[in-house]
Design an enzyme around this catalytic site. Structure first.
Site, PDB file in Angstrom:
ATOM      1  N   ARG A  91       0.833  -1.203   0.000  1.00 57.80           N
ATOM      2  CA  ARG A  91       0.000   0.000   0.000  1.00 57.80           C
ATOM      3  C   ARG A  91       0.869   1.255   0.000  1.00 57.80           C
ATOM      4  NH1 ARG A  91      -4.450   0.924   4.636  1.00 57.80           N
ATOM      5  NH2 ARG A  91      -2.579   1.252   5.900  1.00 57.80           N
ATOM      6  N   LYS A 193      -2.308   6.844   1.359  1.00 59.51           N
ATOM      7  CA  LYS A 193      -2.157   7.222   2.774  1.00 59.51           C
ATOM      8  C   LYS A 193      -1.159   8.382   2.843  1.00 59.51           C
ATOM      9  CE  LYS A 193      -2.048   5.030   7.328  1.00 59.51           C
ATOM     10  NZ  LYS A 193      -3.436   5.393   7.682  1.00 59.51           N
ATOM     11  N   GLU A 229     -16.094   7.049   4.553  1.00 58.02           N
ATOM     12  CA  GLU A 229     -15.177   6.680   5.634  1.00 58.02           C
ATOM     13  C   GLU A 229     -15.666   7.202   6.982  1.00 58.02           C
ATOM     14  OE1 GLU A 229     -11.033   7.084   5.387  1.00 58.02           O
ATOM     15  OE2 GLU A 229     -10.864   5.583   3.824  1.00 58.02           O
TER      16      GLU A 229
END
Length: 348
Positions: A91, A193, A229
């Protein structure tokens, strides 16, 4: 004025492992590596918690930085587990690709994690406390830059600290509120991220706290009709007919915890699973709901306020049975008490 570094963490014998909270601690060692001239170099452990960079660094001006979060778990036999660290490494590579940064190889990432855990092993909380050693890898663009273009040099580092529950109360339902603000655009950096996503969440998160909620729930940035989210965590719901459902959107961070729960729900418990739209006017289809992520693991959602409506899922005080079952299975695997799917556990 010269800023001083944070004082060293307490001696591990002095820590109250059952009441840690989720706070920074300056442990003795962290890992650091430098990207120069097209390669990683000068990699290893350091006791210096400070990072000295140029005032022209792209991480300071243009947000060219990415990070990860994962944990080390003390098992009953005293050994230490890392949970799916290869997924965090991959990721981070995707985040780096999005921000035009050099990728950290998976084997280098995992080796660095193990070095940090071993060096700070006395701070890995004892088995049975529910506490863990939180690991924070990050990568920043550095050097004397001023134009809007990728940096020529980068620093990769990992530090650690023992932590308890992210949300106060642990596996206890809390209430959330819909935000009128957007976390990220659909073709922005929501699936990466990066720090900018979290900086944008600080103000709406504070508004939620001021109103008495644990955090806010972000809706889709196009119509504000679908759940995306929960603060800095992913949303999931259990329908009244027993289906595990989680939102699907190009602006949602692909949570390692969420994908692990999807797998366990289907393979361990025979549940039907789905990644799709969750409309806020159809919440009565759900018997339970929760937020999931590395820091929170699972935080049951008791009630959800949107507009003038307040929807209670299972209960504002009790954890739903399916949510509890999934939590027990996942944490059992992480702490070595239940059999893990192949490749999920990396021993330190």
């Amino acid at each position: 004025m010269t800023l001083t570094s944070d004082p060293k963490a307490k001696n591990p014998q002095e820590l109250d492992w059952n009441n840690l909270g989720f706070n920074y601690m300056n442990l003795p060692y962290r890992y650091r590596a430098y990207w120069r001239d097209g390669e990683w170099r000068d990699a290893g452990l350091t006791e210096d918690a400070n990072v000295t960079i140029s005032e022209g660094s792209t991480s300071l001006h243009y947000g060219q930085e990415v990070f990860e979060g994962l944990k080390a778990y003390r098992c009953k036999d005293g050994s230490i587990n890392l949970f799916r660290p290869d997924q965090n490494a991959k990721r981070m590579q995707k985040s780096c690709e999005r921000l035009m940064m050099p990728q950290v190889p998976v084997d280098m990432f995992i080796s660095a994690l193990k070095q940090v855990v071993k060096a700070n092993e006395d701070y890995v909380p004892p088995y049975g406390t529910g506490a863990t050693l939180y690991l924070r890898p990050y990568l920043i663009g550095v050097g004397g830059n001023i134009g809007v273009h990728p940096a020529q040099e980068y620093i990769f580092s990992i530090f650690a600290m023992p932590v308890g529950s992210y949300f106060k109360g642990g596996l206890t339902p809390t209430n959330f509120v819909a935000s009128e603000y957007d976390r990220a655009a659909h073709k922005g950096t929501g699936a990466s991220k990066v720090g900018g996503n979290y900086a944008a969440s600080l103000f709406p998160g504070q508004l939620a706290h001021d109103a008495g909620f644990s955090d806010c729930i972000y809706l889709d940035p196009i119509e504000h009709k679908k759940i995306e989210e929960v603060g800095s965590a992913n949303f999931f719901g259990i329908t009244k007919d027993g289906k595990f459902v989680t939102p699907k959107s190009p602006s949602i961070l692909p949570s390692v915890t969420k994908y692990s729960l999807l797998y366990l729900a289907e393979k361990r418990f025979g549940m039907e699973t789905e990644q799709g739209d969750i409309y806020i006017d159809q919440l009565d289809h759900f018997a339970e709901a929760g937020a999931c992520g590395t820091a929170a693991v699972i935080s049951p959602i008791g009630g959800f306020k949107y507009g003038d409506h307040f929807h209670v899922f299972y209960s504002e005080t009790e954890v739903g049975p399916v949510t509890h079952k999934l939590y027990d299975e996942l944490t059992g695997i992480q702490f070595g008490d239940r059999k893990a799917p192949t490749g999920w556990i990396e021993k330190v």
